[in-house]
Motif scaffolding. Structure first.
Motif, short mmCIF file in Angstrom:
data_model
loop_
_atom_site.label_atom_id
_atom_site.label_comp_id
_atom_site.label_asym_id
_atom_site.label_seq_id
_atom_site.Cartn_x
_atom_site.Cartn_y
_atom_site.Cartn_z
N GLY A 221 0.91 -1.05 -0.25
CA GLY A 221 0.01 0.17 0.27
C GLY A 221 0.72 1.56 0.10
O GLY A 221 0.72 2.27 -0.62
N ILE A 222 2.23 1.17 1.05
CA ILE A 222 2.70 2.01 1.10
C ILE A 222 3.46 2.94 -0.65
O ILE A 222 3.45 3.60 -1.16
CB ILE A 222 4.19 2.54 1.87
N ALA A 223 4.13 1.64 -1.20
CA ALA A 223 4.40 1.76 -2.93
C ALA A 223 3.58 2.54 -2.98
O ALA A 223 3.68 3.29 -4.45
CB ALA A 223 5.09 0.01 -2.73
N VAL A 224 2.09 1.68 -2.72
CA VAL A 224 1.19 2.05 -4.79
C VAL A 224 0.95 3.84 -4.24
O VAL A 224 1.06 4.67 -5.14
CB VAL A 224 -0.27 1.59 -4.07
N MET A 225 0.45 4.05 -2.88
CA MET A 225 0.95 5.86 -2.06
C MET A 225 1.58 6.50 -2.76
O MET A 225 1.75 7.69 -3.72
CB MET A 225 0.55 5.24 -1.15
N ALA A 226 2.48 6.08 -3.19
CA ALA A 226 4.19 6.28 -3.37
C ALA A 226 4.21 6.98 -4.74
O ALA A 226 4.60 7.95 -5.68
CB ALA A 226 5.46 5.76 -2.75
N VAL A 227 4.05 6.09 -5.32
CA VAL A 227 3.84 5.64 -7.09
C VAL A 227 3.09 6.28 -7.71
O VAL A 227 2.74 8.14 -8.34
CB VAL A 227 3.48 3.79 -7.80
N HIS A 228 1.72 6.32 -6.65
CA HIS A 228 0.52 6.94 -6.79
C HIS A 228 0.77 9.10 -6.97
O HIS A 228 0.77 10.20 -8.05
CB HIS A 228 -0.51 6.61 -6.96
N LEU B 152 -0.90 13.14 -0.61
CA LEU B 152 -0.97 11.52 0.23
C LEU B 152 0.79 11.30 0.51
O LEU B 152 1.26 10.20 1.30
CB LEU B 152 -0.50 10.16 -1.80
N LEU B 153 1.20 12.73 1.12
CA LEU B 153 2.34 12.20 1.15
C LEU B 153 2.10 12.26 3.13
O LEU B 153 2.99 10.60 3.96
CB LEU B 153 3.62 13.21 1.30
N ALA B 154 0.94 12.38 3.60
CA ALA B 154 0.77 12.12 5.26
C ALA B 154 0.64 11.10 5.64
O ALA B 154 1.18 10.13 6.24
CB ALA B 154 -0.01 13.43 5.79
N PRO B 155 0.05 10.22 4.23
CA PRO B 155 -0.83 8.65 5.03
C PRO B 155 0.64 8.16 4.75
O PRO B 155 0.91 6.89 5.08
CB PRO B 155 -1.59 7.94 3.94
N ILE B 156 1.25 7.96 3.86
CA ILE B 156 2.63 8.07 3.25
C ILE B 156 3.74 7.29 4.81
O ILE B 156 4.48 6.25 4.52
CB ILE B 156 3.20 8.39 1.79
N VAL B 157 3.26 8.43 5.14
CA VAL B 157 4.65 8.97 6.30
C VAL B 157 4.11 7.95 7.79
O VAL B 157 4.76 7.28 8.16
CB VAL B 157 4.41 10.61 6.68
N PHE B 158 2.45 8.12 7.36
CA PHE B 158 1.90 7.05 8.92
C PHE B 158 2.05 5.78 8.25
O PHE B 158 2.38 5.05 9.14
CB PHE B 158 0.24 7.76 8.89
N PHE B 159 2.46 5.23 7.33
CA PHE B 159 1.87 3.94 7.40
C PHE B 159 3.49 3.25 7.54
O PHE B 159 3.88 2.03 7.28
CB PHE B 159 1.37 3.40 6.35
N THR B 160 4.29 4.41 6.75
CA THR B 160 5.18 3.97 7.37
C THR B 160 6.19 4.19 8.23
O THR B 160 6.89 3.29 9.10
CB THR B 160 6.79 4.90 5.98
N LEU B 161 5.44 4.95 9.39
CA LEU B 161 6.05 4.87 10.94
C LEU B 161 5.06 3.08 11.79
O LEU B 161 5.76 2.82 12.51
CB LEU B 161 5.74 6.48 11.51
N LEU B 162 4.47 3.44 11.37
CA LEU B 162 3.17 2.12 11.53
C LEU B 162 4.02 0.62 11.21
O LEU B 162 4.16 -0.55 12.15
CB LEU B 162 1.82 2.35 11.03
N VAL B 163 4.46 0.63 10.04
CA VAL B 163 4.98 -0.47 9.68
C VAL B 163 6.18 -0.88 10.47
O VAL B 163 6.76 -1.80 11.59
CB VAL B 163 5.70 -0.57 8.27
#
Length: 189
Positions: free
Chosen positions: A134-141, A150-161
Protein backbone atom coordinates in the motif's frame (compact mmCIF):
# COMPACT_ATOMS: atom_id res chain seq x y z
CA UNK A 1 -3.01 15.70 54.46
CA UNK A 2 -6.42 15.72 56.08
CA UNK A 3 -6.65 14.12 59.48
CA UNK A 4 -2.91 13.53 59.85
CA UNK A 5 -2.98 10.42 57.63
CA UNK A 6 0.33 9.10 56.38
CA UNK A 7 0.60 7.74 52.89
CA UNK A 8 2.78 4.78 52.17
CA UNK A 9 5.44 5.10 49.45
CA UNK A 10 4.28 4.37 45.91
CA UNK A 11 6.42 1.22 45.64
CA UNK A 12 4.86 -0.21 48.82
CA UNK A 13 1.39 0.62 47.57
CA UNK A 14 2.10 -1.01 44.19
CA UNK A 15 3.43 -4.13 45.92
CA UNK A 16 0.34 -4.28 48.15
CA UNK A 17 -2.04 -3.93 45.17
CA UNK A 18 -0.09 -6.56 43.25
CA UNK A 19 -0.29 -9.00 46.15
CA UNK A 20 -4.02 -8.35 46.49
CA UNK A 21 -4.43 -9.32 42.83
CA UNK A 22 -2.40 -12.48 43.41
CA UNK A 23 -4.58 -13.23 46.42
CA UNK A 24 -7.75 -12.96 44.32
CA UNK A 25 -6.37 -15.29 41.63
CA UNK A 26 -4.45 -17.80 43.79
CA UNK A 27 -7.60 -19.75 44.80
CA UNK A 28 -8.14 -20.60 41.12
CA UNK A 29 -5.11 -22.90 41.32
CA UNK A 30 -6.79 -25.54 43.46
CA UNK A 31 -5.80 -28.56 41.41
CA UNK A 32 -8.30 -27.82 38.64
CA UNK A 33 -7.44 -29.39 35.29
CA UNK A 34 -7.68 -25.99 33.58
CA UNK A 35 -7.41 -22.43 34.88
CA UNK A 36 -8.24 -19.29 32.88
CA UNK A 37 -7.04 -15.87 33.98
CA UNK A 38 -7.97 -12.73 32.07
CA UNK A 39 -5.56 -9.86 31.62
CA UNK A 40 -8.16 -7.73 33.43
CA UNK A 41 -7.75 -9.79 36.62
CA UNK A 42 -3.98 -10.15 36.46
CA UNK A 43 -1.25 -8.88 34.08
CA UNK A 44 0.16 -11.63 31.83
CA UNK A 45 3.59 -11.70 33.52
CA UNK A 46 2.08 -12.08 36.98
CA UNK A 47 -0.36 -14.72 35.72
CA UNK A 48 2.40 -16.92 34.32
CA UNK A 49 4.51 -16.54 37.49
CA UNK A 50 1.54 -17.33 39.73
CA UNK A 51 0.70 -20.38 37.62
CA UNK A 52 4.29 -21.58 37.82
CA UNK A 53 4.32 -21.12 41.59
CA UNK A 54 1.33 -23.48 41.86
CA UNK A 55 2.73 -26.06 39.43
CA UNK A 56 0.84 -25.07 36.29
CA UNK A 57 2.16 -24.35 32.81
CA UNK A 58 0.95 -22.08 30.01
CA UNK A 59 -1.22 -23.83 27.40
CA UNK A 60 -2.66 -21.14 25.14
CA UNK A 61 -4.35 -17.73 24.97
CA UNK A 62 -8.01 -17.26 24.14
CA UNK A 63 -9.79 -14.02 23.26
CA UNK A 64 -9.24 -10.97 21.14
CA UNK A 65 -8.36 -7.32 21.54
CA UNK A 66 -8.69 -5.93 25.05
CA UNK A 67 -9.70 -9.01 27.06
CA UNK A 68 -7.55 -12.10 26.66
CA UNK A 69 -7.63 -15.24 28.74
CA UNK A 70 -4.43 -17.15 29.45
CA UNK A 71 -5.15 -20.84 29.94
CA UNK A 72 -2.98 -22.84 32.30
CA UNK A 73 -2.95 -26.59 32.94
CA UNK A 74 -1.11 -28.65 35.58
CA UNK A 75 2.50 -29.26 34.59
CA UNK A 76 3.04 -33.02 34.12
CA UNK A 77 6.73 -32.71 35.01
CA UNK A 78 7.32 -34.28 38.46
CA UNK A 79 9.83 -31.54 39.30
CA UNK A 80 7.06 -28.96 38.87
CA UNK A 81 5.02 -30.77 41.50
CA UNK A 82 7.95 -30.66 43.92
CA UNK A 83 8.45 -26.91 43.34
CA UNK A 84 4.74 -26.13 43.49
CA UNK A 85 3.03 -24.49 46.42
CA UNK A 86 0.02 -26.17 47.98
CA UNK A 87 -3.44 -24.75 47.20
CA UNK A 88 -4.47 -22.24 49.83
CA UNK A 89 -0.94 -20.99 50.46
CA UNK A 90 -1.00 -17.44 51.89
CA UNK A 91 -0.11 -14.64 49.48
CA UNK A 92 2.88 -13.61 51.59
CA UNK A 93 4.40 -17.07 51.05
CA UNK A 94 3.45 -17.08 47.35
CA UNK A 95 5.30 -13.77 46.94
CA UNK A 96 8.50 -15.45 48.14
CA UNK A 97 8.38 -18.13 45.42
CA UNK A 98 11.42 -18.01 43.06
CA UNK A 99 9.12 -17.52 40.06
CA UNK A 100 8.41 -13.95 41.19
CA UNK A 101 12.09 -13.10 41.63
CA UNK A 102 13.51 -14.26 38.29
CA UNK A 103 15.06 -17.33 39.91
CA UNK A 104 12.90 -20.06 38.39
CA UNK A 105 13.90 -21.73 35.12
CA UNK A 106 10.39 -23.16 34.82
CA UNK A 107 8.83 -19.69 35.13
CA UNK A 108 11.18 -18.31 32.47
CA UNK A 109 10.29 -21.18 30.11
CA UNK A 110 6.56 -20.69 30.78
CA UNK A 111 6.87 -16.96 30.12
CA UNK A 112 8.82 -17.53 26.88
CA UNK A 113 6.23 -20.09 25.79
CA UNK A 114 3.43 -17.59 26.47
CA UNK A 115 5.17 -14.90 24.37
CA UNK A 116 5.70 -17.37 21.52
CA UNK A 117 2.13 -18.66 21.76
CA UNK A 118 0.62 -15.18 21.55
CA UNK A 119 2.64 -14.12 18.53
CA UNK A 120 0.81 -14.78 15.27
CA UNK A 121 3.64 -14.55 12.73
CA UNK A 122 1.71 -15.49 9.57
CA UNK A 123 -0.94 -12.86 10.28
CA UNK A 124 1.65 -10.21 11.16
CA UNK A 125 3.73 -10.89 8.06
CA UNK A 126 0.62 -10.73 5.86
CA UNK A 127 -0.33 -7.37 7.37
CA UNK A 128 3.20 -6.03 6.90
CA UNK A 129 3.31 -7.15 3.25
CA UNK A 130 -0.06 -5.53 2.50
CA UNK A 131 1.00 -2.32 4.25
CA UNK A 132 4.32 -2.13 2.38
CA UNK A 133 2.48 -2.77 -0.90
CA UNK A 134 0.00 0.00 0.00
CA UNK A 135 2.83 2.40 0.79
CA UNK A 136 4.48 1.62 -2.55
CA UNK A 137 1.22 2.15 -4.46
CA UNK A 138 0.58 5.47 -2.70
CA UNK A 139 4.16 6.60 -3.37
CA UNK A 140 3.90 5.76 -7.07
CA UNK A 141 0.54 7.53 -7.28
CA UNK A 142 1.90 10.57 -5.44
CA UNK A 143 4.85 10.83 -7.84
CA UNK A 144 2.84 10.22 -11.03
CA UNK A 145 -0.14 12.40 -10.14
CA UNK A 146 1.80 15.01 -8.24
CA UNK A 147 -0.44 14.55 -5.20
CA UNK A 148 1.42 15.89 -2.16
CA UNK A 149 -1.69 15.13 -0.05
CA UNK A 150 -0.62 11.45 -0.09
CA UNK A 151 2.57 12.31 1.74
CA UNK A 152 0.89 12.26 5.17
CA UNK A 153 -0.60 8.74 4.79
CA UNK A 154 2.70 7.47 3.37
CA UNK A 155 4.59 8.79 6.40
CA UNK A 156 1.93 7.45 8.79
CA UNK A 157 1.96 3.93 7.35
CA UNK A 158 5.75 3.91 7.14
CA UNK A 159 5.92 4.75 10.85
CA UNK A 160 3.28 2.11 11.58
CA UNK A 161 5.26 -0.57 9.72
CA UNK A 162 8.39 0.49 11.60
CA UNK A 163 6.57 0.26 14.94
CA UNK A 164 5.24 -3.22 14.11
CA UNK A 165 8.71 -4.41 13.16
CA UNK A 166 10.16 -2.99 16.39
CA UNK A 167 7.43 -4.71 18.44
CA UNK A 168 8.14 -8.00 16.70
CA UNK A 169 11.86 -7.58 17.35
CA UNK A 170 11.25 -6.80 21.04
CA UNK A 171 9.06 -9.89 21.44
CA UNK A 172 11.66 -12.12 19.79
CA UNK A 173 14.43 -10.62 21.94
CA UNK A 174 12.42 -11.04 25.15
CA UNK A 175 11.61 -14.65 24.28
CA UNK A 176 15.28 -15.36 23.55
CA UNK A 177 16.39 -13.73 26.82
CA UNK A 178 13.85 -15.75 28.81
CA UNK A 179 15.00 -19.00 27.17
CA UNK A 180 18.64 -18.10 27.91
CA UNK A 181 17.74 -17.34 31.54
CA UNK A 182 15.91 -20.67 31.78
CA UNK A 183 18.95 -22.50 30.40
CA UNK A 184 21.27 -20.66 32.79
CA UNK A 185 19.03 -21.36 35.80
CA UNK A 186 18.62 -25.01 34.81
CA UNK A 187 22.38 -25.36 34.82
CA UNK A 188 22.46 -23.92 38.35
CA UNK A 189 19.61 -26.07 39.70
Amino acid sequence: MAGGERREPVSDEKRRVRQERWGRCAPLFDGSPRVEISNVKLPPDDAVYLATAFGYRYLRTRGQKAVRYRIFVPDPDPAAGQEALAPGTPVEVVAQHPAFHGLSARAARNHAEMIRGERNLPKLIAVLVVMVFGIAVMAVHAVNAGAPALLAPIVFFTLLVTALLLMLRKGLRTERELRERAARLSGVS
